[in-house]
Write an enzyme that holds these catalytic residues in place. Structure first.
Site, PDB file in Angstrom:
ATOM      1  N   ASN A  10       1.579   8.522  -1.887  1.00 23.61           N
ATOM      2  CA  ASN A  10       1.677   7.888  -3.206  1.00 23.61           C
ATOM      3  C   ASN A  10       0.368   7.155  -3.441  1.00 23.61           C
ATOM      4  OD1 ASN A  10       2.251   6.390  -5.447  1.00 23.61           O
ATOM      5  ND2 ASN A  10       3.862   5.140  -4.501  1.00 23.61           N
ATOM      6  N   LYS A  12      -0.580   5.553  -5.992  1.00 24.35           N
ATOM      7  CA  LYS A  12      -0.428   4.361  -6.847  1.00 24.35           C
ATOM      8  C   LYS A  12      -1.546   4.330  -7.903  1.00 24.35           C
ATOM      9  CE  LYS A  12       2.113   2.181  -3.148  1.00 24.35           C
ATOM     10  NZ  LYS A  12       2.542   0.958  -2.487  1.00 24.35           N
ATOM     11  N   HIS A  95      10.496   3.650  -7.352  1.00 25.91           N
ATOM     12  CA  HIS A  95       9.633   2.943  -6.404  1.00 25.91           C
ATOM     13  C   HIS A  95       9.824   1.439  -6.579  1.00 25.91           C
ATOM     14  CE1 HIS A  95       6.129   1.375  -4.354  1.00 25.91           C
ATOM     15  NE2 HIS A  95       6.128   2.502  -3.689  1.00 25.91           N
ATOM     16  N   GLU A  97       7.837  -0.924  -6.703  1.00 25.65           N
ATOM     17  CA  GLU A  97       6.921  -1.561  -7.664  1.00 25.65           C
ATOM     18  C   GLU A  97       7.396  -1.329  -9.100  1.00 25.65           C
ATOM     19  OE1 GLU A  97       3.396   0.206  -5.950  1.00 25.65           O
ATOM     20  OE2 GLU A  97       3.786  -0.987  -4.157  1.00 25.65           O
ATOM     21  N   GLU A 167      12.131   2.629   1.537  1.00 20.93           N
ATOM     22  CA  GLU A 167      10.936   1.795   1.622  1.00 20.93           C
ATOM     23  C   GLU A 167      11.348   0.325   1.577  1.00 20.93           C
ATOM     24  OE1 GLU A 167       7.242   4.195   0.267  1.00 20.93           O
ATOM     25  OE2 GLU A 167       8.069   3.198  -1.466  1.00 20.93           O
ATOM     26  N   GLY A 173       2.652  -2.304   1.830  1.00 16.53           N
ATOM     27  CA  GLY A 173       1.330  -2.897   1.621  1.00 16.53           C
ATOM     28  C   GLY A 173       1.115  -4.201   2.370  1.00 16.53           C
ATOM     29  N   SER A 213       3.706   0.733   5.091  1.00  8.29           N
ATOM     30  CA  SER A 213       2.661   0.549   6.105  1.00  8.29           C
ATOM     31  C   SER A 213       2.646   1.635   7.173  1.00  8.29           C
ATOM     32  CB  SER A 213       2.766  -0.851   6.722  1.00  8.29           C
ATOM     33  OG  SER A 213       2.582  -1.842   5.725  1.00  8.29           O
TER      34      SER A 213
HETATM   35  P1  13P Z   1       1.853   1.356   1.960  1.00  7.32           P
HETATM   36  O1  13P Z   1       1.822   2.591   2.843  1.00  7.32           O
HETATM   37  O2  13P Z   1       0.507   1.016   1.399  1.00  7.32           O
HETATM   38  O3  13P Z   1       2.545   0.217   2.634  1.00  7.32           O
HETATM   39  O4  13P Z   1       2.737   1.758   0.689  1.00  7.32           O
HETATM   40  C1  13P Z   1       3.981   2.324   0.879  1.00  7.32           C
HETATM   41  C2  13P Z   1       4.492   2.804  -0.415  1.00  7.32           C
HETATM   42  O5  13P Z   1       4.869   2.025  -1.263  1.00  7.32           O
HETATM   43  C3  13P Z   1       4.523   4.258  -0.664  1.00  7.32           C
HETATM   44  O6  13P Z   1       5.226   4.569  -1.820  1.00  7.32           O
END
Ligand code: 13P
Length: 250
Positions: A10, A12, A95, A97, A167, A173, A213
């Protein structure tokens, strides 16, 4: 039950069109020794270019979200019809976010699921709890609510291509990965919830990805767990050598 591994990146809100195409070029070096499905999710702006650059690779290309209407006066929104028009075949929905920053409730997501299914997009449906919810012993309750209400009204047949991504919000992150045991325990619980909701056959076949992560030096241990069928990677999917190592996990 053997399930085909699914390794997804992803991206982002990263990468211009040019950077996206360069990243795809870098990912062509992966051997894909585990014969995994490989998916990348660039920004809407790069979808068409990434589809073109991925020709012949087998990479699956996903949007990171889509709206639930096909067209209309919805400034800035992107419909599943438009996503399909780029050549993308997949879409990430729910997601964390999107849920925490942009108001994607379970009810909104249920409409997005309907729209994506209606247009034949394969959905990667994300679930996960916050740190507060985990510490309050609410992890399973929260995820069950996300699954029951987000996927409400659809049969196992309609959802046969669905992919789930677990997740934990506290691991996204932050550099804090769930331990392989925590991932396994939660994935097992999710599979049991899905068995209840959509039947055992569905639950046995559905792929559940872990995200939060994931990196080259923890992917092997996570992928070794029985109920972990793949990973959804953020930061480390932006660097070709790192993501290639994740694709070729041991
Ligand atoms: P990170 O791998 O940067 O922690 O992000 C995970 C994520 O949200 C993938 O959709």
């Amino acid at each position: 039950m053997s399930r085909k591994p699914f390794i997804a990146g992803n991206w982002k809100m990263h990468n211009t069109v040019e950077e996206s195409v360069n990243l795809i070029e870098g990912l062509k070096a992966a051997k894909n020794k585990n014969n995994a499905d490989i998916m990348v999710a660039p920004s809407f702006t790069s979808l068409s270019a990434v589809v073109r650059a991925s020709a012949g690779t087998g990479f699956k290309v996903a949007a990171q979200d889509c709206y639930y209407e096909d067209k209309g006066a919805f400034t800035s929104q992107v419909s599943p019809v438009q996503v399909k028009g780029t050549g993308a075949t997949h879409v990430i929905l729910g997601h964390s976010e999107r849920r925490s920053l942009f108001g994607d409730t379970n009810e909104v997501l249920n409409k997005k699921v309907a729209a994506a299914l209606n247009h034949g997009l394969v959905i990667v449906f994300c679930v996960g709890e916050t740190l507060e919810q985990r510490e309050g012993g609410k992890t399973e309750e929260v995820i069950k609510d996300q699954l029951v209400n987000g996927l409400k009204g659809f049969s196992a047949e309609q959802l046969k291509d669905l992919v789930i991504a677990y997740e934990p919000v506290w691991a996204i992150g932050t550099g804090k990965t769930a331990t392989p045991e925590q991932a396994q325990d939660t994935h097992k619980a999710i599979r049991a919830m899905l068995a209840e909701q959509l039947g055992k056959e569905f639950a046995d076949g559905v792929r559940i990805l872990y995200g939060g992560s994931v990196k080259a030096d923890n992917v092997d241990a996570i992928m070794a767990k029985e109920d972990v069928d793949g990973v959804l990677v953020g930061g480390q999917s932006l660097i070709a050598e790192k993501f290639n190592r994740i694709i070729d996990y041991n």
